[in-house]
Design a protein around this motif. Structure first.
Motif, mmCIF file in Angstrom:
data_model
loop_
_atom_site.group_PDB
_atom_site.id
_atom_site.type_symbol
_atom_site.label_atom_id
_atom_site.label_comp_id
_atom_site.label_asym_id
_atom_site.label_seq_id
_atom_site.Cartn_x
_atom_site.Cartn_y
_atom_site.Cartn_z
ATOM 1 N N ALA B 390 0.777 -1.239 -0.008
ATOM 2 C CA ALA B 390 -0.056 -0.112 -0.035
ATOM 3 C C ALA B 390 0.824 1.357 -0.143
ATOM 4 O O ALA B 390 0.520 2.458 -0.353
ATOM 5 C CB ALA B 390 -0.901 0.071 1.386
ATOM 6 N N ALA B 391 2.181 1.140 0.300
ATOM 7 C CA ALA B 391 2.992 2.400 0.465
ATOM 8 C C ALA B 391 3.579 2.897 -0.816
ATOM 9 O O ALA B 391 4.220 3.983 -0.733
ATOM 10 C CB ALA B 391 3.956 2.227 1.481
ATOM 11 N N LEU B 392 3.383 2.137 -1.875
ATOM 12 C CA LEU B 392 3.972 2.610 -3.216
ATOM 13 C C LEU B 392 2.840 3.013 -4.007
ATOM 14 O O LEU B 392 1.830 2.144 -4.009
ATOM 15 C CB LEU B 392 5.005 1.564 -3.648
ATOM 16 C CG LEU B 392 6.210 1.260 -2.932
ATOM 17 C CD1 LEU B 392 6.869 0.092 -3.479
ATOM 18 C CD2 LEU B 392 6.805 2.512 -2.797
ATOM 19 N N ASN B 393 2.782 3.984 -4.766
ATOM 20 C CA ASN B 393 1.633 4.162 -5.780
ATOM 21 C C ASN B 393 1.914 3.366 -6.791
ATOM 22 O O ASN B 393 2.919 3.148 -7.408
ATOM 23 C CB ASN B 393 2.078 5.687 -6.184
ATOM 24 C CG ASN B 393 0.776 6.219 -7.009
ATOM 25 O OD1 ASN B 393 0.167 5.390 -7.621
ATOM 26 N ND2 ASN B 393 0.421 7.636 -6.895
ATOM 27 N N PRO B 394 0.855 2.530 -7.171
ATOM 28 C CA PRO B 394 1.108 1.493 -8.121
ATOM 29 C C PRO B 394 1.258 2.115 -9.515
ATOM 30 O O PRO B 394 1.708 1.328 -10.121
ATOM 31 C CB PRO B 394 -0.470 0.931 -8.106
ATOM 32 C CG PRO B 394 -1.419 1.958 -7.248
ATOM 33 C CD PRO B 394 -0.228 2.339 -6.436
#
Lengths: 312, 556
Positions: B390-394
């Motif tokens: 969740a912590a990286l913008n996909p």
């Protein structure tokens, strides 16, 4: 049509992702993949075909139309014949030619008004969803104001106030009355995305709010925005037809709405000329339907569970 | 006596044709009546896929491509959906990881039971109430929960309800798929105990699927170890514990240790015999590199949230906590969920403001920072998030994600910024760096993603890193690598580390000092090894007891 993107988060899905590490997709491939997702939906495919036909007719109207839009002097209120497939109007104009020329206005108004109200909805909805405190309350008040006033009466009041402005005026009226709903939807999605870790992480990376909203959050709701555009375009086409039917537009311009206006004025149904009402009405309905159908496919981009024909 | 379940040469694929993945590869095993068998593997090993295949719940794109599943001599694969429904009564039941979220929020617990009774008609209408009460009694819940709604129950209670629902059909075989993974540590322990008790009393056959070898060894008689779609070891629990034969099993086992032990060694961590005096000071070079090392001072901080509903009391998440995080120090904040440890992290990083007390970083008053001033704090205080998924913008490449903090905090531009990004990737051990820089998050594994998250936290060259459960979402074999990385960074860069976790074992290996939080209050603090070896507070002891420990059976 509003969908919440559901992140594929089960371990099983992750396992598959990790198993097939592919080269980074190029932007062109992403567009193709999105297009094929939309196309793979049966309803959306029908919608695309119908919309494509209307657009082709609008573009090639000068070639397709047998006569000019305002060309009169034919027999008045004639029935269908070889020379006039759908008959003629009370003013002696060819109905088929008017129908073909009229498509230009409907599609133009639909696309432009849809685009403009989407742009406003994106700007308002995203900043509204991201800011907190007094600013959010002010926007909330304004948006609620637009949402709570019934649409058609407001349109009529504004159109009467700006009377005689033609197509430009109609676009303005449709945009003013049409952006608020989209802004509300986009605001909700922004609020849900802003609490994600990657948005918090962007704050930790020292990003300015503007950049967080438009570089981190906005790209994650593309399908919602595209969906909003098609919804807004549908509403714009219907509103444009409605306003012109009521005689609030420029009645000298030939569009499907003004055709209905003149057909009603000349009591087309009483004279048995059903095609005068039926043909433009059907076209408006078909065009609006095609956009709604495309939206079914757009939903599938962000929410794989809605993709059809792939389950079971 | 014939086996209850006989699986022969079973294969399950995802997808078709060239792009298919073999999730389960020619697996054979049997389950005897009344046996408690564990199935262990890391994510992607195919254990859940196998569990779904056994229960006949395989859904496309998963396809059973070969082999047979015989339950009491009947092939499950040959049954139609309708027969399979019949089969569920007195056949197979499954309890899912997210089973507690499978309850319908607008229907009372009683309704859930009635649905099953009505569908199968195996309980006379007059006995519905008494049977439902009996079932919830079996999972140690009072009969009064029947009139409650799922939203009024805690996660542990809901998971118990879903176990009771699975029991209502008197199954011969119960498949538990990670039944406690989503629960809090203390609750996890209690639910597992209930499952073990139940199995003894009801004498059903149980298949426990889990990623946690500790839990499985503690409960099961026999253990199947699964790796890349194949069963690599099938042996009684004691034998797995004492003389595992497969290398993969040995590797899994090596990651378990008792945090109370005198010497704790994990792969990648030799024990450093921590004592207050001998705690590793940051190396001299890193000391001199930094001009002004600042401490984080938390001074009598409380955080009170308004009542969730009218008429309910306010929620005190953090209650009068004080501590100082000295430069170069590593401090563990431990506690079960709801103990206030994550709220404390939010207060320190200015995501939330304290209700009373103050948080200071050097001469910066963190509590009074306004949005526009966050950069001043985040230049020096960075965060590693719990969920690397969740912590990286996909939608952003690794390079973009890392370039932003570099540009924002160091002022480097263009090629210099890129060089710094590649340097960061190298620091966190992601090489070839050029290749990783171009990747999107979904092309990385969980461990690689967490390394990117750590690299991003390092981009501003911070003095303090706050790591909120940085390894809890990762597989056991990846955890040690990420922890060792954090440890190296602390020693080489002189970064101080606030390590938030519920996992006492990892706290033991990466931190010098520890604070145990319960209900927002500090109940115990001191040197990590000393506190864990001689816990004085009852809550700390409960936390320690809740850790699944493969060796515990020998102790008991």
């Amino acid at each position: 049509m509003s969908t919440q993107s559901i992140p594929p988060s089960t371990r099983a899905v992750r396992a598959i992702e990790e198993a097939s590490i592919a080269p980074a997709p190029s932007p062109l491939k992403v567009v193709l993949r999105v297009a094929s997702t939309v196309w793979s939906n049966g309803k959306a495919r029908i919608g695309i075909v119908i919309l494509g036909l209307f657009i082709l007719v609008a573009i090639f109207a000068p070639l397709l139309a047998p006569y000019g839009a305002r060309q009169n002097g034919f027999d008045r209120s004639a029935d269908a014949s070889a020379a006039h497939w759908l008959g003629t109007t009370a003013a002696g104009e060819d109905v088929l030619s008017q129908l073909i020329w009229g498509s230009q206005i409907s599609i133009f108004v639909g696309l432009v008004a849809g685009l403009l109200s989407t742009v406003i909805a994106v700007l308002v909805g995203l900043s509204w969803g991201y800011v907190r405190g007094f600013g959010a309350d002010v926007i909330n008040f304004i948006v609620n104001l637009f949402l709570v006033i019934p649409g058609l009466p407001l349109m009529i009041v504004i159109a009467a106030y700006l009377s005689g402005g033609g197509i430009g005026m109609i676009i303005v009226v449709v945009v003013i009355t049409g952006w608020a709903w989209g802004a509300r939807v986009l605001r909700s999605q922004t609020q849900s995305l802003r609490s994600r870790d990657f948005v918090t992480a962007a704050v930790f990376s020292g990003e300015r709010p503007f950049r967080i909203v438009f570089r981190e959050i906005l790209p994650n709701m593309t399908s919602l925005i595209v969906g909003n555009f098609f919804g807004a375009a549908t509403a714009a086409i219907l509103a444009e037809a409605g306003l012109e039917y009521l005689g609030l537009g420029d009645t000298t311009v030939v569009s499907w709405g003004t055709m209905l206006f003149w057909a009603q004025n000349s009591n087309a149904l009483l004279t048995g000329q059903w095609a005068l009402l039926f043909a433009p009405g059907l076209c408006i309905a078909l065009l609006a339907t095609s956009l709604t159908l495309i939206n079914f496919g757009v939903d599938g981009i962000s929410n794989p569970r809605l993709r059809e024909g792939k389950q079971r | 006596m014939t086996a209850l379940l006989e699986i022969t040469d079973l294969s399950v694929d995802y997808g078709e044709g060239a792009g298919s993945t073999h999730a389960v590869n020619h697996v054979s095993f049997t389950l005897e009546h009344g046996e408690f068998v564990g199935l262990v593997g890391e994510s992607g090993s195919g254990k859940s896929t196998l569990g779904f295949a056994v229960t006949g719940l395989s859904k496309p794109p998963a396809r059973v491509v070969g082999g047979s599943i015989l339950l009491d001599g009947v092939d499950i694969a040959s049954l139609s959906q309708a027969d399979l429904r019949e089969q569920r009564h007195g056949g197979i039941a499954m309890v899912l990881q997210s089973g507690m979220n499978a309850l319908n929020p607008v229907r009372s617990i009683r309704n859930h039971f009635v649905d099953i009774f009505r569908a199968h008609g195996h309980v006379a209408r007059g006995d519905w109430a008494s049977r439902a009460a009996e079932l919830v009694g079996k999972v140690e819940l009072p009969a009064s929960v029947l009139d409650r709604y799922p939203g009024e129950l805690s996660g542990g209670m809901r998971q118990r309800v879903s176990i009771a629902l699975a029991l209502s059909l008197e199954p011969k075989l119960m498949v538990f798929d990670e039944p406690t993974t989503a629960l809090d540590v203390l609750v996890q322990h209690a639910v597992m105990d209930t499952i073990i008790e139940l199995q003894k009393k009801e004498n059903f056959t149980a298949l426990l699927i889990s990623h946690d070898l500790g839990i499985v060894l503690e409960s099961a008689q026999r253990v199947l170890v699964m790796h890349e779609g194949e069963i690599v070891e099938d042996a009684p629990s004691r034998q797995i514990l004492e003389k595992p034969s497969d290398d993969y099993t040995k590797m899994l086992l090596s990651h378990y240790a008792d945090p109370r032990a005198e010497v704790v060694e994990l792969p990648g961590f030799e024990d450093r015999h921590r004592t207050p005096a001998a705690a590793h000071p940051p190396t001299v070079s890193s000391r001199t590199r930094r001009q002004d090392q600042k401490a984080i001072v938390v001074d009598h901080v409380s955080k009170v949230y308004p009542a969730p509903r009218r008429g309910e009391p306010q929620v005190t998440a953090v209650d009068d906590v004080s501590f100082t995080l000295e430069p170069g120090q590593s401090l563990a904040l431990v506690g079960a969920s709801g103990s206030g440890k994550s709220t404390l992290a939010k207060l320190i990083t200015a995501v939330e403001k304290p209700s009373s007390g103050s948080v200071r970083f050097g001469d910066l008053d963190v509590g009074s920072l306004r949005r526009g001033q966050f950069r001043r704090l985040h230049r020096d205080v960075q965060m590693v998030f719990q969920d690397p998924y969740a912590a990286l913008n996909p939608l952003h490449t690794v390079e973009y994600t890392l370039t932003r903090p570099v540009v924002n905090f160091t002022g480097l531009k263009g090629l210099d910024a890129r060089r710094r990004v590649l340097e960061l990737l190298d620091t966190v051990g992601l090489s070839p760096v050029e290749e990783f820089a171009a990747k999107l998050p979904h092309q990385l594994s969980g461990g690689q993603r967490q390394r990117v998250v750590i690299a991003r936290a390092l981009a501003s060259n911070p003095q303090v890193i706050i790591a909120d459960e940085p390894v809890s979402m990762l597989d056991v074999s990846l955890r040690a690598g990420v922890l060792a990385l954090l440890e190296d960074l602390r020693e080489q860069w002189g970064v101080s580390l606030l390590y938030i976790t519920h996992d006492l074992l990892s706290a033991r290996v990466v931190t010098d000092n520890i604070m145990v939080l319960n209900g927002g209050r500090v109940v115990e603090h001191g040197n990590t090894a000393e506190v864990l070896r001689n816990p004085s507070d009852e809550y700390t002891i409960r936390l320690l007891d809740a850790i699944p420990n493969p060796g515990r059976r020998d102790v008991a």
